[in-house]
Design a protein around this motif. Structure first.
Motif, mmCIF file in Angstrom:
data_model
loop_
_atom_site.group_PDB
_atom_site.id
_atom_site.type_symbol
_atom_site.label_atom_id
_atom_site.label_comp_id
_atom_site.label_asym_id
_atom_site.label_seq_id
_atom_site.Cartn_x
_atom_site.Cartn_y
_atom_site.Cartn_z
ATOM 1 N N ASN A 151 -30.555 -13.179 23.688
ATOM 2 C CA ASN A 151 -30.254 -14.101 22.597
ATOM 3 C C ASN A 151 -30.184 -15.527 23.141
ATOM 4 N N MET A 152 -31.337 -16.183 23.284
ATOM 5 C CA MET A 152 -31.364 -17.529 23.839
ATOM 6 C C MET A 152 -30.564 -18.533 22.999
ATOM 7 N N PRO A 153 -30.696 -18.541 21.660
ATOM 8 C CA PRO A 153 -29.846 -19.457 20.891
ATOM 9 C C PRO A 153 -28.361 -19.163 21.104
ATOM 10 N N GLY A 154 -28.031 -17.904 21.301
ATOM 11 C CA GLY A 154 -26.642 -17.533 21.564
ATOM 12 C C GLY A 154 -26.128 -18.150 22.849
ATOM 13 N N PHE A 155 -27.011 -18.294 23.855
ATOM 14 C CA PHE A 155 -26.615 -18.942 25.102
ATOM 15 C C PHE A 155 -26.178 -20.381 24.851
ATOM 16 N N ALA A 156 -26.746 -20.980 23.795
ATOM 17 C CA ALA A 156 -26.431 -22.373 23.465
ATOM 18 C C ALA A 156 -25.347 -22.477 22.395
ATOM 19 N N GLY A 157 -24.672 -21.360 22.108
ATOM 20 C CA GLY A 157 -23.565 -21.390 21.166
ATOM 21 C C GLY A 157 -23.947 -21.094 19.732
#
Length: 296
Positions: A151-157
């Motif tokens: 989850n790349m967007p999840g890495f950015a919050g």
């Protein structure tokens, strides 16, 4: 309270930070009042895969702009309607078109339908998407069974569960190591063998990026190093919310193109190629999903 659906991605009802339990419930109650179907399975159709909804019998369709608070899909290949009906005798609801970050929607709007499905009584969510193949062993037209995601967007919050947690939907800290139901994956593999699809069925890790740009060569190489087998611009937020609600999830990616990892290559990813590939393989995917739902 205004029950009108959003008319654009940027109107107030679709750009708000979050929805209350009562707002989700009002949308679910509106749908329950307008159809006698009580679906146990929900299917989210990716780009060019809306034909899955055409398999439903005794269909009732609601354009998104008629459903209270529903956003509107703006992407080619997404019809933009919610279809209720029976698939192989099983009552289902099917989204012909999903919502994405790159359309200007926030993460709560992207995932809004999933909690509505939960309140409709749905127990199983099947998510489909079109994806680029990162795994060199994959061919265009392969179907990848999702066993995990990055989850790349999840890495950015950008996680749909950030903020207040309503325990009526799920726990504060949900587990994601079992995001994609193991028993459903086993059932899908067995069904693929029965349907003659096993020779193009893969199993791997899906990585979500926000889009709308396709990946650079350097980005593709990074994703391969991280262990991703396919990359796309959707799916993961819906899966996170579905698991928070306790729904079982099965994910299927149609590999529509192989990502470019060679600086000497003249190949370029484009949406038209994605839609052409989905058209070529859609019948096989529909047959697989139909047979699988029958077993559920």
């Amino acid at each position: 309270m205004d029950m009108k659906a959003a008319s654009s991605p940027f109107s107030s009802s679709s750009s708000q930070c979050s929805y209350s339990y009562e707002e989700y419930k009002e949308t679910a109650d509106w749908l329950l009042a307008h159809t006698d179907k009580r679906p146990k399975v929900a299917i989210i159709c990716g780009s060019g895969l809306g034909g899955l909804a055409d398999l439903l019998e005794d269909r009732t369709a609601f354009p998104y702009n008629e459903i209270p608070r529903f956003p509107i899909s703006t992407v080619a290949g997404h019809s933009g309607q919610l279809v209720f009906g029976r698939l192989q005798g099983c009552e289902c609801v099917c989204m012909q078109g999903r919502f994405h970050f790159y359309e200007g929607y926030n993460i709560n709007t992207v995932t809004f339908p999933v909690r509505v499905f939960f309140l409709l009584g749905v127990k199983t969510l099947i998510v489909t998407n079109a994806a680029g193949g990162l795994n060199a062993a994959y061919d265009v037209g392969d179907i990848m069974l999702l066993k995990d995601h990055i989850n790349m967007p999840g890495f950015a919050g950008q996680n749909p569960l950030c903020g207040h947690n309503d325990v009526r939907f799920g726990v504060r800290f949900p587990c994601m190591s079992d995001a994609y139901d193991r028993e459903l994956r086993v059932l899908a593999k067995r069904t693929a063998e029965e349907q003659g699809c096993s020779h193009f069925l893969q199993e791997g890790v899906y990585c979500m990026l926000a889009g709308p740009t396709y990946e650079t060569i350097a980005e593709c190489r990074v994703l391969q190093t991280l262990g991703a087998d396919a990359v796309g611009m959707s799916t993961v937020p819906e899966v996170v919310v579905a698991r928070h609600c306790g729904l079982r999830v099965l994910g299927l990616s149609l590999i529509t193109n192989k990502v470019v990892t060679d600086y000497e290559s003249e190949d370029k990813a484009n949406h038209e190629e994605v839609l052409r590939t989905t058209e070529d393989r859609a019948e096989d995917l529909q047959r697989l999903v139909g047979a699988l739902v029958n077993k559920l």
